[in-house]
Design a protein around this motif. Structure first.
Motif, PDB file in Angstrom:
ATOM      1  N   GLY A   9      33.516  35.560  20.718  1.00  0.00           N
ATOM      2  CA  GLY A   9      33.981  34.488  21.604  1.00  0.00           C
ATOM      3  C   GLY A   9      35.112  34.971  22.495  1.00  0.00           C
ATOM      4  N   PHE A  10      35.605  34.071  23.342  1.00  0.00           N
ATOM      5  CA  PHE A  10      36.738  34.407  24.202  1.00  0.00           C
ATOM      6  C   PHE A  10      37.997  33.770  23.617  1.00  0.00           C
ATOM      7  CE2 PHE A  10      33.342  35.453  27.095  1.00  0.00           C
ATOM      8  CZ  PHE A  10      33.849  36.602  27.702  1.00  0.00           C
ATOM      9  N   GLY A  11      38.916  34.643  23.160  1.00  0.00           N
ATOM     10  CA  GLY A  11      40.081  34.145  22.441  1.00  0.00           C
ATOM     11  C   GLY A  11      41.388  34.332  23.195  1.00  0.00           C
ATOM     12  N   TRP A  18      47.277  32.428  28.727  1.00  0.00           N
ATOM     13  CA  TRP A  18      46.179  31.469  28.637  1.00  0.00           C
ATOM     14  C   TRP A  18      45.084  31.699  29.676  1.00  0.00           C
ATOM     15  CZ3 TRP A  18      45.120  28.600  32.980  1.00  0.00           C
ATOM     16  CH2 TRP A  18      46.142  28.485  33.942  1.00  0.00           C
ATOM     17  N   SER A  19      45.434  32.298  30.801  1.00  0.00           N
ATOM     18  CA  SER A  19      44.434  32.400  31.875  1.00  0.00           C
ATOM     19  C   SER A  19      43.543  33.632  31.751  1.00  0.00           C
ATOM     20  CB  SER A  19      45.135  32.387  33.238  1.00  0.00           C
ATOM     21  OG  SER A  19      45.948  33.537  33.372  1.00  0.00           O
ATOM     22  N   THR A  20      43.787  34.438  30.718  1.00  0.00           N
ATOM     23  CA  THR A  20      42.935  35.620  30.550  1.00  0.00           C
ATOM     24  C   THR A  20      42.439  35.760  29.105  1.00  0.00           C
ATOM     25  OG1 THR A  20      44.945  36.927  30.159  1.00  0.00           O
ATOM     26  CG2 THR A  20      43.998  36.985  32.395  1.00  0.00           C
ATOM     27  N   PRO A  21      41.560  34.854  28.685  1.00  0.00           N
ATOM     28  CA  PRO A  21      40.969  34.985  27.350  1.00  0.00           C
ATOM     29  C   PRO A  21      40.201  36.309  27.267  1.00  0.00           C
ATOM     30  CG  PRO A  21      40.415  32.860  28.356  1.00  0.00           C
ATOM     31  CD  PRO A  21      40.997  33.715  29.434  1.00  0.00           C
ATOM     32  N   THR A  22      40.263  36.901  26.099  1.00  0.00           N
ATOM     33  CA  THR A  22      39.557  38.191  25.951  1.00  0.00           C
ATOM     34  C   THR A  22      38.450  38.077  24.906  1.00  0.00           C
ATOM     35  OG1 THR A  22      41.221  38.857  24.339  1.00  0.00           O
ATOM     36  CG2 THR A  22      41.544  39.584  26.615  1.00  0.00           C
ATOM     37  N   LEU A  23      37.465  38.944  25.050  1.00  0.00           N
ATOM     38  CA  LEU A  23      36.332  38.919  24.125  1.00  0.00           C
ATOM     39  C   LEU A  23      36.799  39.359  22.741  1.00  0.00           C
ATOM     40  CD1 LEU A  23      33.267  38.375  24.117  1.00  0.00           C
ATOM     41  CD2 LEU A  23      32.925  40.822  24.560  1.00  0.00           C
ATOM     42  N   VAL A  24      36.560  38.521  21.737  1.00  0.00           N
ATOM     43  CA  VAL A  24      37.000  38.821  20.369  1.00  0.00           C
ATOM     44  C   VAL A  24      35.835  38.653  19.402  1.00  0.00           C
ATOM     45  CG1 VAL A  24      39.409  38.147  20.751  1.00  0.00           C
ATOM     46  CG2 VAL A  24      37.757  36.409  20.032  1.00  0.00           C
ATOM     47  N   ASP A  64      43.504  34.888  17.876  1.00  0.00           N
ATOM     48  CA  ASP A  64      42.225  35.043  18.582  1.00  0.00           C
ATOM     49  C   ASP A  64      41.590  33.654  18.765  1.00  0.00           C
ATOM     50  OD1 ASP A  64      41.620  34.373  15.991  1.00  0.00           O
ATOM     51  OD2 ASP A  64      40.088  35.926  15.704  1.00  0.00           O
ATOM     52  N   LEU A  65      42.455  32.683  19.168  1.00  0.00           N
ATOM     53  CA  LEU A  65      41.986  31.306  19.206  1.00  0.00           C
ATOM     54  C   LEU A  65      40.930  31.086  20.299  1.00  0.00           C
ATOM     55  CD1 LEU A  65      42.243  28.371  18.171  1.00  0.00           C
ATOM     56  CD2 LEU A  65      43.860  27.995  20.038  1.00  0.00           C
ATOM     57  N   VAL A  66      39.768  30.623  19.847  1.00  0.00           N
ATOM     58  CA  VAL A  66      38.666  30.303  20.760  1.00  0.00           C
ATOM     59  C   VAL A  66      38.607  28.786  20.911  1.00  0.00           C
ATOM     60  CG1 VAL A  66      36.165  30.394  21.089  1.00  0.00           C
ATOM     61  CG2 VAL A  66      37.360  32.354  20.073  1.00  0.00           C
ATOM     62  N   GLY A 334      34.329  37.108  31.093  1.00  0.00           N
ATOM     63  CA  GLY A 334      35.788  37.050  31.118  1.00  0.00           C
ATOM     64  C   GLY A 334      36.339  36.614  32.461  1.00  0.00           C
ATOM     65  N   LYS A 335      35.801  37.178  33.527  1.00  0.00           N
ATOM     66  CA  LYS A 335      36.334  36.908  34.858  1.00  0.00           C
ATOM     67  C   LYS A 335      36.052  35.455  35.270  1.00  0.00           C
ATOM     68  CE  LYS A 335      35.939  38.544  39.561  1.00  0.00           C
ATOM     69  NZ  LYS A 335      34.982  39.166  40.473  1.00  0.00           N
ATOM     70  N   ASN A 336      34.811  35.031  35.065  1.00  0.00           N
ATOM     71  CA  ASN A 336      34.444  33.656  35.442  1.00  0.00           C
ATOM     72  C   ASN A 336      35.249  32.620  34.664  1.00  0.00           C
ATOM     73  OD1 ASN A 336      32.576  34.630  37.206  1.00  0.00           O
ATOM     74  ND2 ASN A 336      30.771  34.054  35.993  1.00  0.00           N
ATOM     75  N   LEU A 337      35.423  32.896  33.367  1.00  0.00           N
ATOM     76  CA  LEU A 337      36.161  31.945  32.529  1.00  0.00           C
ATOM     77  C   LEU A 337      37.613  31.856  33.001  1.00  0.00           C
ATOM     78  CD1 LEU A 337      36.392  30.067  30.120  1.00  0.00           C
ATOM     79  CD2 LEU A 337      36.619  32.061  28.626  1.00  0.00           C
ATOM     80  N   SER A 338      38.200  32.996  33.271  1.00  0.00           N
ATOM     81  CA  SER A 338      39.575  33.034  33.764  1.00  0.00           C
ATOM     82  C   SER A 338      39.706  32.232  35.060  1.00  0.00           C
ATOM     83  CB  SER A 338      39.996  34.485  33.982  1.00  0.00           C
ATOM     84  OG  SER A 338      41.254  34.533  34.622  1.00  0.00           O
ATOM     85  N   ASN A 339      38.808  32.465  35.985  1.00  0.00           N
ATOM     86  CA  ASN A 339      38.841  31.722  37.255  1.00  0.00           C
ATOM     87  C   ASN A 339      38.707  30.221  37.032  1.00  0.00           C
ATOM     88  OD1 ASN A 339      39.204  33.860  38.941  1.00  0.00           O
ATOM     89  ND2 ASN A 339      37.012  34.196  39.331  1.00  0.00           N
TER      90      ASN A 339
END
Lengths: 364, 364
Positions: A9-11, A18-24, A64-66, A334-339
């Motif tokens: 997931g993206f955590g 907060w604006s850059t969740p990362t794949l975890v 790694d909060l999703v 990652g990029k789309n979610l951040s945007n």
């Protein structure tokens, strides 16, 4: 390792990022006998997600909060005692993952207010496990079958997703207020919650007033089904002609500072309510004057989410009236979610983001 | 000149001289066809009387303002269209003298919230006359028959008087909240309103908690019928054991500063209310937090007075259960009235003053 041992997931681990969740990758919660595993296909982006990862509603309980609690997917495994769902079934999960299902509140279709074992879909500890819940910006989700709702064939998954938190959050108070034929409902804030409230109240038979600070969303509100549109920032006396008009005013705005509470209270019928569903920051308060409300016995209250019974009713209503939330589809990465999170933070969304393409992303 | 051309009463013209009402003579309001004239025998002293003559609720609209709206007496004359009452009948009049009786609110037993022609028993202009209403510290009272209620034989006049404003003010929200068997009601403030609320809620079948700042009134509250007594000033965590307990909390206190609203909201059941009936000073407000009430969808509202239908129900309930407000009888005259008002202002009343001996005083 892959599913069923590991979910992806993206955590977020730090509210500042907060604006850059990362794949975890993370272990699912230990399987309980009534749990089902869902392979996720869609997930709406709710303002609650943003409040949570920004730390505005308290501490992040995992590094790694999703987040994400408007989940739609397919059941891919069931625990030994699951009786209501089977593998292959399409289901939705909203903002709740567990309740005791035994207390007075649970027995009375108020499991969303259960006191003893209420677990939100993310960032909350399970009572029986040393595990904090993980949400739906992820490959899979595991939860008790009671909180996984079968979706009628008439509703496309991408439209079902926003109903699971946002839709339910406005449907429950509409239903409980008696919204229907010969009632008049006001909806404040034409956003993720508000736009669904307008459509639902209209489908339930009410006359609907949309309230917004400016006229910017007037045409769209009318298109959603509002019978009237009031730009409260464009006339000082906008409430003067509306005395004794409303059976409920549903406040879907997530701010308090711009809300002239007394003006809204003044236009309610006798014994009716201004109901808050859009949550402001934790410390924000309204000033309520007993004196100014004695002319109509008006009140102010809150409402949170809704019951399983109400989810199922909501699905039926949307299937019958072909109600479709206004969404923008965001293929998950990652990029789309951040945007999308950055745009939501700016209010640049009309009216709900729904993450898509989960299978393509997580299986690649 | 004497009645019917002139009424006598104790009037106040200057808020600074609230504690020394003087004997005045004044013309009754012009007779309307549905009006009745009542020769007054008893009148309760309500906190509203005090707020009004002290100017705390706005301007005194007459220089001979007579307050008092818990009136009991005998019909001595009827207008040409009166159909519900006859001369000689014993009746009570509360805090309302007129409503349109045609609007939605009036038709729905909410005439006390009528918008167009709502006239309070004193200090309010009649829509059809250049006349401000005069209350019950007087020899006679003239009002529309709809607002003069026949009193059952079982209830003595002196006990009927406090029911007409105070009793009705607490009965209406108790009734509308569903107070009855298997409900739990909290009453804040053991005073004029609160002591009647305890007795009525108990008679209606509820489990009753009395809340007061100290234990001073504990024994009396239990004697009135409270099942439990909580001294909120004597324990910081008084609400901890009471979660999910209350179907309604009725705030009969006339102050806001001492009320820890969040603690009370936290102990309500789902979708239930903290209801204000004791009115504070006009500018006082509660701080209501949407965030702290989402765990039970609690709310805060106001309630004012009640309907004719509710007065008649209240009389029936009191007759059936032999409910008697705790009163101190005050034979009416200038000195006694002055002393009673000064004592009420200090809170030195357990629990309602009722003015008596009207015939002896005004006919002498």
């Amino acid at each position: 390792m892959t599913y069923p041992d590991v979910f992806q997931g993206f955590g977020v681990g730090d509210a500042k990022k907060w604006s850059t969740p990362t794949l975890v990758e993370y272990a699912p919660k230990p399987l309980d006998s009534n749990d089902v595993d869902i392979e996720i296909e869609y997930c709406g982006i709710c303002s609650s997600d943003l409040h949570t990862i920004k730390g505005e509603w308290g501490q992040l309980r995992r590094d790694d909060l999703v987040v994400g609690h408007e989940i739609v997917g397919t059941v891919v495994a069931v625990g030994p005692k699951v009786s209501s769902l089977v593998v292959g079934q399409r289901v939705g999960v909203g903002a709740q993952n567990l309740a005791c299902l035994n207390c007075n509140r649970c027995q009375d279709n108020n499991e969303h207010y259960c006191i003893t074992k209420n677990v939100s879909t993310y960032n909350k500890k399970f009572p029986n496990h040393d595990y904090f819940s993980q949400g739906g910006y992820a490959s899979h989700h595991r939860c008790h079958e009671y909180f996984a709702f079968p979706i009628p064939d008439e509703i496309e998954s991408k439209y079902a997703a926003p109903l699971l938190c946002g839709g339910l959050t406005v449907y429950s108070p509409l239903k409980r207020s008696g919204c229907g034929l010969n009632t008049t409902i006001g909806v404040i804030g034409i956003g993720g919650l508000g736009h669904m409230a307008i459509m639902l109240a209209k489908a339930m038979g009410a006359e609907v007033y949309a309230f917004s600070r400016s006229s910017a969303k007037k045409d769209e509100a009318i298109k959603m089904g509002a019978d009237h549109f009031i730009a409260t920032g464009e006339s000082e006396n906008w409430n003067q002609e509306l005395t004794d008009k409303f059976d409920m005013i549903l406040n879907c705005a997530s701010y308090i500072s711009g809300i002239t509470l007394n003006s809204y209270l003044s236009i309610l019928k006798v014994d009716k309510f201004f109901v808050n569903v859009g949550l402001p920051c934790a410390g924000d308060v309204y000033e309520f004057s007993p004196f100014t409300t004695i002319s109509n016995a008006a009140g102010i209250k809150s409402s949170k989410l809704g019951s399983r019974k109400e989810v199922l009713e909501l699905f039926e209503l949307c299937a019958k009236h072909n109600i479709k939330p206004w969404i923008e589809e965001i293929p998950i990465n990652g990029k789309n979610l951040s945007n999308a999170l950055i745009r939501l933070d700016k209010g640049d969304v009309r009216y709900r983001f729904v993450l898509t393409n989960f299978k393509q992303f997580f299986s690649s």
